[in-house]
Every structure is written in C-alpha cells, then in structure tokens.
Design an enzyme around this catalytic site. Structure first.
Site, PDB file in Angstrom:
ATOM      1  CB  SER A 178      33.434  52.103  44.327  1.00 19.45           C
ATOM      2  OG  SER A 178      33.899  51.928  45.463  1.00 19.45           O
ATOM      3  CE1 TYR A 191      31.955  46.881  42.971  1.00 20.96           C
ATOM      4  CE2 TYR A 191      33.713  47.831  44.294  1.00 20.96           C
ATOM      5  CZ  TYR A 191      32.384  47.803  43.949  1.00 20.96           C
ATOM      6  OH  TYR A 191      31.506  48.898  44.110  1.00 20.96           O
TER       7      TYR A 191
END
Length: 286
Positions: A178, A191
């Site tokens: 990400s 995350y």
C-alpha cells in the site's frame, strides 16, 4: 494537491469485509474492456481476497490471459460467486475456497485443495487485507492489533510456506502492499505497519528464493474503490475518497490489476524484489 470533492454517493457498510454488490457505483473489474493475449496461458493462480475489489479484478484479468484461478475469501459468498461467474465466462476454471487466512491450517488446506482440483500452482497472489481506523494508538486493542497482523502479514508467511513445495519450475509470488507503507496514515497505524512489513517481506523473500528462480514482487496501490472503503470509513469520507490525489479520483481495481498481470507474466522476467505504484500520482521513495 487537488481539493477534496464529492465523487460518489455517501455510503457506509456496517460489516467487514465489505460487500461489492452493495456498492454504488460498482468497482470496475476489467470484465468488459480488457483484451487478453495469452500471457498466462494454462497457468494456475491462487488469489486471496479474490471475491471482490482488486482481487476480483486480478482474477478476471488472469482468466482473460489464460489462467485458471483459485479464489480464497472469508465469507462474502455472493461476491465470490460473481467472481466465479466472471472467470468462467472467459472459459477458465475458478475454484472458490472460504475461510480465515489468518490461520495456518486453513492456508495449508487451501493450497492442497488448489493443487488437487486445478492440478498445480504457478502463481500466488497475497492480496487480502483488513483495516480498522482509530483516532490514536491508545484505541488500538491487543485483539485488533493481532487480527490485523494475522490477516495482512501472518497469512503471507503461512501461504508462502504452504505453496513453495508445489512450485515446480520457478514460480511467481505477488504481494499487495500500500501507499501507506511509504507515506504513513495517522488513523491506520496497525494497517500501515503491516504494509511496511509486506515491503520488507517482499524484498527479503525475493533474495531468499532467487536461486530457485522464484520471483517475488509487490504492488503498492493508492486509494482504490473497493469494498474495504465503505466498510471502513464514514459515509461523508467515502463520498470524497481519492479526490485528494494528483489525478483527482480514486483508482478502479482494473487499473491496479494490470500491474499484477505484468508481474505474473514473463514480461517482468528480469524483475524481483520490486514494488509497483499505481497510486494516482502520489510520490513515494521507492
């Protein structure tokens, strides 16, 4: 940076994982305008989180390139059946396997089932992930921290360990990281930490497996319109999601899936340990 603006109807889903069939507008998965040319002919791919979002788009594009796919997902059965329909419309096989990839025994079972039912495994796509925003680190419980790491990074270890003995001549592993691994995210601390770990895992594993001719790469998407978004953020944030990128919008899953096709195919035969960045123009440091 572009000013945030409303791009879609405000919406929120109360359950995670989110459901693609409830999203408005629906994410684009490459089912109509992508034309394959046999880059993955007769290969078999195992894709986690393949029921929807980026995982579905990867499954569809892989099928268009000639691959059979095993789609591993949690419990989103309606979405998974639609992915199966889209793959089979391309004349390829699609095996659906439901369960929790945070548990090693399930990962081992999913790999064995894929090998048994589809005959082999050539490509592993570690795509599935979850996120739970919190205002600050004191709100992140031990339970949430472990759950996020189990799904996002433990599962990659479990599945890689299970699949390696089934790679015959070489093999390809693609991990979904990400942009948060590079730019951070103040409300997604756990995350983002898993995504940073995925980048390090990719680079280290690529070196460990290079002698076996197994290539390991990653993709680090920016804001992409997937079920994770309405199931994570408030409705007003969902409405403007992605509008702060240089391109002024969130990406579609099909715009990320092409990176996976490239990394899975022989087009990237001289690449390992690398990360691609389909992120709408956000600058990152590698």
């Amino acid at each position: 940076m572009p000013k945030e603006k409303k791009l879609r109807p405000p919406q929120h889903q109360k359950r995670q994982p989110g459901l693609e069939f409830k999203m408005r507008p629906r994410p684009k998965s490459g089912a109509s305008n992508y034309i394959g040319c046999g880059k993955l002919r007769d290969r078999v791919a195992l894709i986690t989180g393949g029921d929807s979002g980026i995982g579905r788009a990867v499954a569809v594009l892989f099928a268009k390139e000639g691959a059979d796919v095993a789609v591993v997902y949690f419990n989103e059965h309606t979405d998974a059946k639609e992915t199966k329909r889209l793959v089979e419309n391309q004349g390829r096989q699609c095996l659906l396997i439901a369960g929790d990839i945070g548990r090693e025994k399930f990962c081992q079972s999913a790999v064995k089932q894929t090998r048994r039912d589809l005959g082999k495994i050539d490509i592993l796509v570690n795509n599935a992930a979850e996120q739970h925003p919190q205002e600050n680190i004191t709100k992140i419980t031990e339970k949430q921290l472990e759950k996020t790491f189990r799904t996002n990074i433990f599962a990659m270890f479990f599945l890689t360990k299970a699949v390696l003995p089934h790679f015959r001549k070489g093999g390809v592993i693609i991990n979904n990281a990400s942009v948060t691994a590079y730019q951070g995210s103040p409300k997604l601390l756990d995350y983002s930490a898993t995504k940073g770990a995925i980048v390090a895992f990719t680079r280290s594993l690529s070196q460990a497996l290079a002698e076996k001719k197994i290539r390991v790469n990653a993709v680090a998407p920016g804001p992409i319109w997937t079920p994770l978004i309405p199931s994570t953020f408030p409705a007003n944030e969902v409405a403007t999601f992605g509008s702060d990128t240089p391109l002024g919008r969130a990406g579609e899953p099909e715009e990320v899936a092409t990176s996976f096709v490239f990394l899975a195919s022989d087009d990237s035969s001289y690449m390992t340990g690398q990360v691609l960045h389909p992120n709408g123009g956000r600058m990152v440091n590698g």
